[in-house]
Motif scaffolding. Structure first.
Motif, mmCIF file in Angstrom:
data_model
loop_
_atom_site.group_PDB
_atom_site.id
_atom_site.type_symbol
_atom_site.label_atom_id
_atom_site.label_comp_id
_atom_site.label_asym_id
_atom_site.label_seq_id
_atom_site.Cartn_x
_atom_site.Cartn_y
_atom_site.Cartn_z
ATOM 1 N N VAL A 74 65.171 7.917 42.396
ATOM 2 C CA VAL A 74 64.249 7.296 41.435
ATOM 3 C C VAL A 74 64.488 7.861 40.035
ATOM 4 O O VAL A 74 64.533 7.135 39.049
ATOM 5 C CB VAL A 74 62.783 7.539 41.866
ATOM 6 N N GLU A 75 64.659 9.170 39.988
ATOM 7 C CA GLU A 75 64.887 9.822 38.686
ATOM 8 C C GLU A 75 65.729 11.066 38.891
ATOM 9 O O GLU A 75 65.718 11.658 39.982
ATOM 10 C CB GLU A 75 63.554 10.252 38.065
ATOM 11 N N HIS A 138 54.671 9.734 29.662
ATOM 12 C CA HIS A 138 55.945 9.031 29.488
ATOM 13 C C HIS A 138 56.363 8.366 30.792
ATOM 14 O O HIS A 138 56.784 7.202 30.799
ATOM 15 C CB HIS A 138 57.014 10.017 29.017
ATOM 16 N N GLN A 141 54.263 5.308 31.424
ATOM 17 C CA GLN A 141 54.643 4.164 30.582
ATOM 18 C C GLN A 141 55.952 3.528 31.070
ATOM 19 O O GLN A 141 56.088 2.305 31.089
ATOM 20 C CB GLN A 141 54.793 4.624 29.129
ATOM 21 N N VAL A 142 56.894 4.393 31.465
ATOM 22 C CA VAL A 142 58.170 3.856 31.977
ATOM 23 C C VAL A 142 57.924 3.051 33.246
ATOM 24 O O VAL A 142 58.418 1.923 33.395
ATOM 25 C CB VAL A 142 59.178 5.003 32.233
ATOM 26 N N ALA A 145 56.255 -0.279 32.512
ATOM 27 C CA ALA A 145 57.210 -1.271 31.988
ATOM 28 C C ALA A 145 58.122 -1.781 33.105
ATOM 29 O O ALA A 145 58.405 -2.986 33.191
ATOM 30 C CB ALA A 145 58.040 -0.651 30.867
ATOM 31 N N MET A 146 58.565 -0.870 33.958
ATOM 32 C CA MET A 146 59.427 -1.285 35.082
ATOM 33 C C MET A 146 58.675 -2.238 35.999
ATOM 34 O O MET A 146 59.226 -3.239 36.476
ATOM 35 C CB MET A 146 59.903 -0.054 35.872
ATOM 36 N N LEU A 148 56.146 -4.190 35.219
ATOM 37 C CA LEU A 148 55.959 -5.481 34.554
ATOM 38 C C LEU A 148 57.246 -6.306 34.593
ATOM 39 O O LEU A 148 57.208 -7.514 34.809
ATOM 40 C CB LEU A 148 55.534 -5.262 33.099
ATOM 41 N N GLU B 121 69.745 1.840 43.655
ATOM 42 C CA GLU B 121 69.699 2.932 42.675
ATOM 43 C C GLU B 121 70.216 2.480 41.311
ATOM 44 O O GLU B 121 69.667 2.864 40.273
ATOM 45 C CB GLU B 121 70.489 4.127 43.200
ATOM 46 N N ILE B 124 67.507 0.514 39.745
ATOM 47 C CA ILE B 124 66.447 1.376 39.201
ATOM 48 C C ILE B 124 66.884 1.980 37.863
ATOM 49 O O ILE B 124 66.117 2.007 36.898
ATOM 50 C CB ILE B 124 66.076 2.477 40.213
ATOM 51 N N GLU B 127 66.765 -0.688 35.210
ATOM 52 C CA GLU B 127 65.377 -1.022 34.865
ATOM 53 C C GLU B 127 64.723 0.116 34.079
ATOM 54 O O GLU B 127 63.930 -0.124 33.170
ATOM 55 C CB GLU B 127 64.583 -1.311 36.140
ATOM 56 N N GLN B 128 65.079 1.355 34.445
ATOM 57 C CA GLN B 128 64.538 2.508 33.732
ATOM 58 C C GLN B 128 65.022 2.508 32.281
ATOM 59 O O GLN B 128 64.236 2.749 31.355
ATOM 60 C CB GLN B 128 65.007 3.784 34.417
ATOM 61 N N ALA B 131 63.193 -0.087 30.442
ATOM 62 C CA ALA B 131 61.820 0.348 30.176
ATOM 63 C C ALA B 131 61.779 1.357 29.027
ATOM 64 O O ALA B 131 60.904 1.292 28.158
ATOM 65 C CB ALA B 131 61.218 0.953 31.440
ATOM 66 N N GLU B 132 62.755 2.286 29.024
ATOM 67 C CA GLU B 132 62.826 3.267 27.928
ATOM 68 C C GLU B 132 63.075 2.554 26.602
ATOM 69 O O GLU B 132 62.499 2.916 25.574
ATOM 70 C CB GLU B 132 63.974 4.263 28.200
ATOM 71 N N PHE B 134 62.164 -0.430 25.902
ATOM 72 C CA PHE B 134 60.899 -1.085 25.533
ATOM 73 C C PHE B 134 59.946 -0.081 24.886
ATOM 74 O O PHE B 134 59.280 -0.387 23.887
ATOM 75 C CB PHE B 134 60.255 -1.699 26.780
ATOM 76 N N LEU B 135 59.903 1.150 25.447
ATOM 77 C CA LEU B 135 58.992 2.159 24.887
ATOM 78 C C LEU B 135 59.424 2.574 23.473
ATOM 79 O O LEU B 135 58.578 2.888 22.631
ATOM 80 C CB LEU B 135 58.941 3.387 25.800
ATOM 81 N N LEU B 143 60.710 -5.986 26.419
ATOM 82 C CA LEU B 143 60.108 -5.766 27.744
ATOM 83 C C LEU B 143 60.782 -6.647 28.798
ATOM 84 O O LEU B 143 61.041 -6.202 29.918
ATOM 85 C CB LEU B 143 58.607 -6.065 27.701
ATOM 86 N N HIS B 144 61.067 -7.887 28.414
ATOM 87 C CA HIS B 144 61.624 -8.813 29.405
ATOM 88 C C HIS B 144 63.086 -9.147 29.111
ATOM 89 O O HIS B 144 63.523 -10.274 29.349
ATOM 90 C CB HIS B 144 60.774 -10.082 29.453
#
Lengths: 160, 153
Positions: A74-75, A138, A141-142, A145-146, A148, B121, B124, B127-128, B131-132, B134-135, B143-144
């Motif tokens: 995951v991370e 953080h 929020q990540v 967003a993922m 969504l 993986e 993920i 997508e991560q 997402a980063e 987007f932030l 976002l999309h």
């Protein structure tokens, strides 16, 4: 970020005076993980928070892949980053599995020692908790967003 | 076979030749019914010959057709039935070894699951990163934004 860092650069002690940072870091117990070593597993009691000082930690979640339970990455966390904030936040259970893909060194902070230290130094405790909150915020929020984006993919698939 | 043999009627001994003056006396002794038969005989013989030859040819064709088709389809179906049996019973040395077979069957799904896990993986990570992104710049477009992940494409 480099695979080795000085502890004072860690996100856990960001914005602390050097003496206060040293005071917090002194609570940590050095622990070395061999490649493949597991730091904690999903559902374990979270009694320690960890600061990575060398190597790398893979955070995984179990997924059913073709009928097999697989640990899906995951991370990944690198030196200077904090893991295991569940030690400070109830219900004190780890929600991920943490393992070292290569030889890794961490500082393990017992919850009891941290809380005791913060009780006598509230300003230090406040800043450390702010730093931990920044890590948690953080990640929240990540993940939001993922999530969504994933919902959007589902909507697009349904509307085709 | 002549029409006479075909009918079972004994053939008359006297033959009447037309236009032969020596035969006129004999012809006058032949009964009128016989005389008409004698006149039709060549056409009848020709007709029966053609009929018999045609029937024989038709019979031969039918028999030949049956011979050509029946054994061929039979051997084909037999071969088709035998093929899986032969394939199943053919020795497959290492594959027949129960130890090896268990390893192979255990490893095959593991490899597939491994490949799928890698896809997940990668998804993920992508997508991560999205997402980063987007932030860093929170807009509806970021976002999309589209992904190259094979899991959703």
């Amino acid at each position: 970020m480099a695979t080795v860092m000085t502890a004072r650069q860690a996100e856990l002690v960001t914005d602390l005076a050097p003496a206060d940072a040293d005071g917090v870091l002194a609570l940590g117990v050095r622990r070395t993980l061999t490649p493949g070593g597991v730091l904690f597993s999903l559902g374990d009691a979270a009694d320690h928070m960890y600061l990575i000082t060398r190597g790398r930690i893979a955070l995984t979640l179990p997924m059913q892949v073709l009928g097999h339970s697989e640990d899906v990455l995951v991370e990944e966390r690198l030196p200077g980053e904090t893991i295991g904030w569940s030690a400070l936040i109830p219900p004190h259970r780890f929600t991920l599995k943490a393992a070292a893909p290569l030889e890794t060194e961490v500082l393990a902070f017992p919850r009891a020692a941290l809380l005791s230290h913060f009780a006598t130094r509230p300003a230090v405790g406040y800043q450390v908790v702010l730093n931990v909150a920044a890590v948690m915020g953080h990640r929240l929020q990540v993940l939001q967003a993922m999530w969504l984006r994933q919902v959007q993919h589902m909507v697009e698939l349904r509307s085709v | 076979m002549t029409p006479w043999q075909f009918r079972g009627v004994p053939r008359p001994q006297t033959r009447v030749r037309r236009g032969n003056p020596g035969n006129d006396d004999l012809a006058s002794n032949v009964p009128p019914a016989w005389r008409q038969d004698e006149q039709r005989r060549p056409a009848m013989e020709l007709f029966l010959m053609v009929l018999v030859v045609s029937m024989a040819a038709l019979g031969l064709t039918v028999v030949a057709f049956a011979i050509a088709n029946t054994p061929a389809s039979g051997s084909e179906s037999e071969a088709a039935e035998q093929r899986p049996v032969q394939a199943a019973s053919a020795p497959r040395f290492f594959a027949d070894d129960p130890m090896t077979a268990s390893v192979v069957t255990a490893r095959r799904p593991a490899l597939t699951a491994e490949a799928l896990r890698l896809h997940i993986e990668r998804h993920i990570r992508l997508e991560q990163a999205a997402a980063e992104n987007f932030l860093a710049r929170p807009t509806s477009q970021s976002l999309h934004s589209r992904t190259t992940s094979v899991l959703v494409n």
